[in-house]
Design a protein around this motif. Structure first.
Motif, PDB file in Angstrom:
ATOM      1  N   ARG A 238      -4.044   2.020  -2.128  1.00 47.92           N
ATOM      2  CA  ARG A 238      -3.489   3.350  -1.829  1.00 47.92           C
ATOM      3  C   ARG A 238      -2.090   3.475  -2.420  1.00 47.92           C
ATOM      4  O   ARG A 238      -1.693   4.541  -2.914  1.00 47.92           O
ATOM      5  CB  ARG A 238      -3.471   3.567  -0.319  1.00 47.92           C
TER       6      ARG A 238
ATOM      7  N   ALA B  21       2.554   3.171   0.353  1.00 52.38           N
ATOM      8  CA  ALA B  21       1.510   3.482   1.334  1.00 52.38           C
ATOM      9  C   ALA B  21       1.842   2.771   2.633  1.00 52.38           C
ATOM     10  O   ALA B  21       2.103   1.577   2.640  1.00 52.38           O
ATOM     11  CB  ALA B  21       0.139   3.059   0.822  1.00 52.38           C
TER      12      ALA B  21
ATOM     13  N   MET C 297      -0.637   6.179  -5.368  1.00 52.35           N
ATOM     14  CA  MET C 297       0.606   6.952  -5.313  1.00 52.35           C
ATOM     15  C   MET C 297       1.464   6.676  -6.561  1.00 52.35           C
ATOM     16  O   MET C 297       2.129   7.574  -7.082  1.00 52.35           O
ATOM     17  CB  MET C 297       1.384   6.592  -4.045  1.00 52.35           C
TER      18      MET C 297
ATOM     19  N   THR D 120       2.387   7.944   0.836  1.00 50.32           N
ATOM     20  CA  THR D 120       1.262   8.514   1.579  1.00 50.32           C
ATOM     21  C   THR D 120       1.195   7.880   2.948  1.00 50.32           C
ATOM     22  O   THR D 120       1.564   6.725   3.127  1.00 50.32           O
ATOM     23  CB  THR D 120      -0.061   8.259   0.842  1.00 50.32           C
TER      24      THR D 120
END
Length: 603
Positions: free
Chosen positions: A584, A568, A588, A603
């Motif tokens: 985050r 991320a 992923m 991401t």
């Protein structure tokens, strides 16, 4: 003119958050507010102002003033205060308990505070408690307990995201390592503390830390480096109109001047600093500048002035109330008396020094006392021999010359032996402490990679730099695929070997300015700075290639090790803190494993 109590409370908050004013100026402001609170019978504000004043008195080493004010303030806190108010007063009392009441009383206070800490949920207050316990153990010569408590304080301040207090803990660790003789590590801690002070814009803390760095360099005989730090500290203090900070820096610069043979310069600097200490009533520093000037006067053979200054220092001993200062005074007095050929007084002064030192020091210094005694007896013998007939004068002079040469050689041999013993002792202590503290490092025992706490600390700093648009941080979470099968089929020892090998693969595959650490179990966390998706792919492939080309004991040669990675990139609109960014990346990672493993997603 204050019209209501809320205005006074606002001023107290401003003092708490003030990073520019010196502690002495804050104390002066608080004393005025205390009078206003008394006049208007604002008891709650009166309590808070007094607690802040006592805390600052302790910070400025005015322990006698803090102890004098403490009972009445504690009585008021018992009547109207909260638990936190009583705890903060107990923390302040730790600092003046040891020099005035002894070690056993301090230990009892430590025990009570640790019991109190068990019921406290506030990370900030827990950090304050453990920091005070660490500093108190440092003052009472328990360095290992001091390090343990300061590390716990660091953990709680990290949770509460208090950068100013984190800097204070790092500075305390630096001072502790100075006392342990590990100057290199001390300067590392001071430098980390200085960086935090610069990030928070705390100019007063910067001046104090630069002063501490200068003192560490002086202890390590690095005088030019010391001058650079002390001059910087002095300049900041001048900009802040902090006359006391300027005087402290000048006194230390005077010590350097003596070491460099600039004796007249040192005398002028000691005199200027002492004038300021006279105005503020800082008896300890006033005493220290007197002793420093005595040493400078001795170097230029101005014995009468040295004796006069020594008499002033002796008159100050009762106000200083410090065994170290008394030992320093007696040591300098021995030098002065010896230079003025008053060997009896030199002997008596040095004997007092010996009484206050530990056994090892005692054994070494007794040899010096014996030499002063021999010289004293020799001087008496010489006086008696002067009554002999003139015809024996020539032989007597030859005898005296021989005795003087013998005494000189004895002094030289003693000093050489003494220096050698000190060097050997310092080397022994350094090796001992390095071995003792190795286990306290932020390293994972199995893989020798940075552990969870270490990588999260680095991640937190990288996140703050990203918030300031200084760099773009990407966080990647890695999980070894089917690692449980390795443990179940090949054994945990092979599993451990795989973790060690994977740590080496990460270390070999990332760039010099990137970081990695073991996040937990078979999970790893990477911190990549200013990378594109292509560069992330290259990192992923380099790690995969490296770990599969590596010979791992117990793992079949044709065994293919795979892993999944979720990344991320920092996004101001999404990441309120480092935990959000890591979450985050973890999301992923979850999708990478769900989609078939042995891949990375970003991401």
């Amino acid at each position: 003119m204050l019209n209501n109590e809320s205005q006074l409370v606002s001023i107290l908050d401003e003092i708490e958050n003030d990073t520019i004013s010196s502690p002495l100026k804050k104390i002066e402001t608080l004393e005025n507010l205390i009078e206003v609170a008394k006049t208007n019978r604002w008891r709650s504000s009166l309590l808070q102002a007094n607690i802040k004043r006592i805390t600052l008195l302790v910070y400025t080493d005015n322990l006698a003033g803090a102890e004098k004010a403490w009972p009445q303030v504690h009585q008021l806190a018992t009547q109207i205060g909260k638990q936190e108010d009583l705890i903060r007063l107990d923390l302040a009392s730790l600092y003046f308990t040891y020099p005035f009441n002894g070690v056993e009383t301090v230990k009892e206070k430590h025990k009570l505070l640790l019991q109190t800490a068990e019921d406290i949920e506030s990370a900030q207050l827990l950090g304050d408690i453990y920091e005070a316990l660490g500093t108190s153990n440092h003052l009472s010569y328990s360095p290992y307990d001091a390090i343990r408590y300061l590390q716990k304080a660091y953990e709680y301040y990290t949770i509460s995201d208090d950068s100013i207090s984190l800097g204070g803990v790092l500075s305390s660790l630096g001072s502790l390592y100075v006392d342990l003789g590990n100057y290199e590590m001390a300067i590392e801690y001071f430098s980390d503390s200085l960086q935090l002070a610069e990030e928070t814009g705390n100019e007063f803390s910067r001046s104090v830390i630069l002063f501490n760095i200068g003192e560490a360099h002086i202890s390590n005989s690095e005088y030019e480096l010391a001058k650079t730090s002390l001059l910087a500290a002095r300049d900041i203090s001048k900009n802040l109109n902090d006359d006391i900070g300027v005087a402290w820096a000048e006194a230390s610069l005077a010590d350097i001047a003596i070491s460099l043979g600039e004796y007249n310069k040192a005398i002028a600097m000691f005199q200027a600093a002492r004038q300021k200490f006279t105005e503020t009533g800082d008896n300890l520093m006033y005493f220290n500048t007197l002793v420093g000037e005595v040493e400078a006067k001795l170097k230029i053979k101005n014995i009468p002035d040295a004796i006069s200054l020594l008499e002033k220092a002796e008159a100050m001993l009762g106000n200083v109330n410090s065994s170290y200062s008394e030992q320093l005074f007696n040591s300098v007095m021995a030098e002065v008396m010896f230079e003025s050929a008053n060997y009896k007084q030199a002997y008596l002064a040095l004997e007092k020094v010996i009484e206050e030192r530990d056994r090892l020091d005692e054994l070494e210094q007794q040899e010096q006392v014996q030499k002063f005694r021999i010289q004293f007896d020799s001087d008496l013998k010489e006086s008696q021999n002067r009554t002999l007939a003139i015809e024996n004068q020539y032989n007597l002079e030859r005898l005296n010359q021989q005795r003087e040469m013998q005494f000189l050689w004895a002094i030289i041999l003693f000093l050489c032996a003494f220096v050698l013993l000190i060097v050997l002792w310092l080397l022994f202590k350094q090796v001992k402490h390095r071995n003792r503290f190795r286990d306290m490092a932020l390293i994972d025992d199995l893989t020798q990679a940075p552990n969870r706490r270490a990588i999260l600390t680095v991640a937190g700093r990288a996140f703050k730099r990203s918030l300031k648009d200084l760099e773009k941080t990407t966080v990647c979470l890695i999980d070894l695929d089917h690692f449980k099968q390795i443990n179940d089929t090949l054994g945990h020892e092979v599993g451990d070997n795989v973790l060690v090998g994977f740590s080496k693969a990460c270390d070999q595959s990332i760039r010099r300015h990137d970081h990695f650490g073991r996040y937990g179990g078979e999970e790893w966390l990477l911190l990549l700075r200013d990378v594109s998706a292509t560069e992330i792919k290259n990192v992923f492939e380099r790690i995969r290639k490296s770990v599969n080309e590596m010979e791992i004991k117990g793992l079949p040669e044709d065994y293919y090790l795979s892993f999944s990675m979720g990344c991320a990139e920092f996004d101001k609109s999404k990441d309120a803190d480092i935990r959000a960014l890591i979450k985050r990346a973890d999301n992923m990672l979850y999708h990478a494993k769900q989609d078939g493993r042995d891949q990375f997603l970003i991401t």
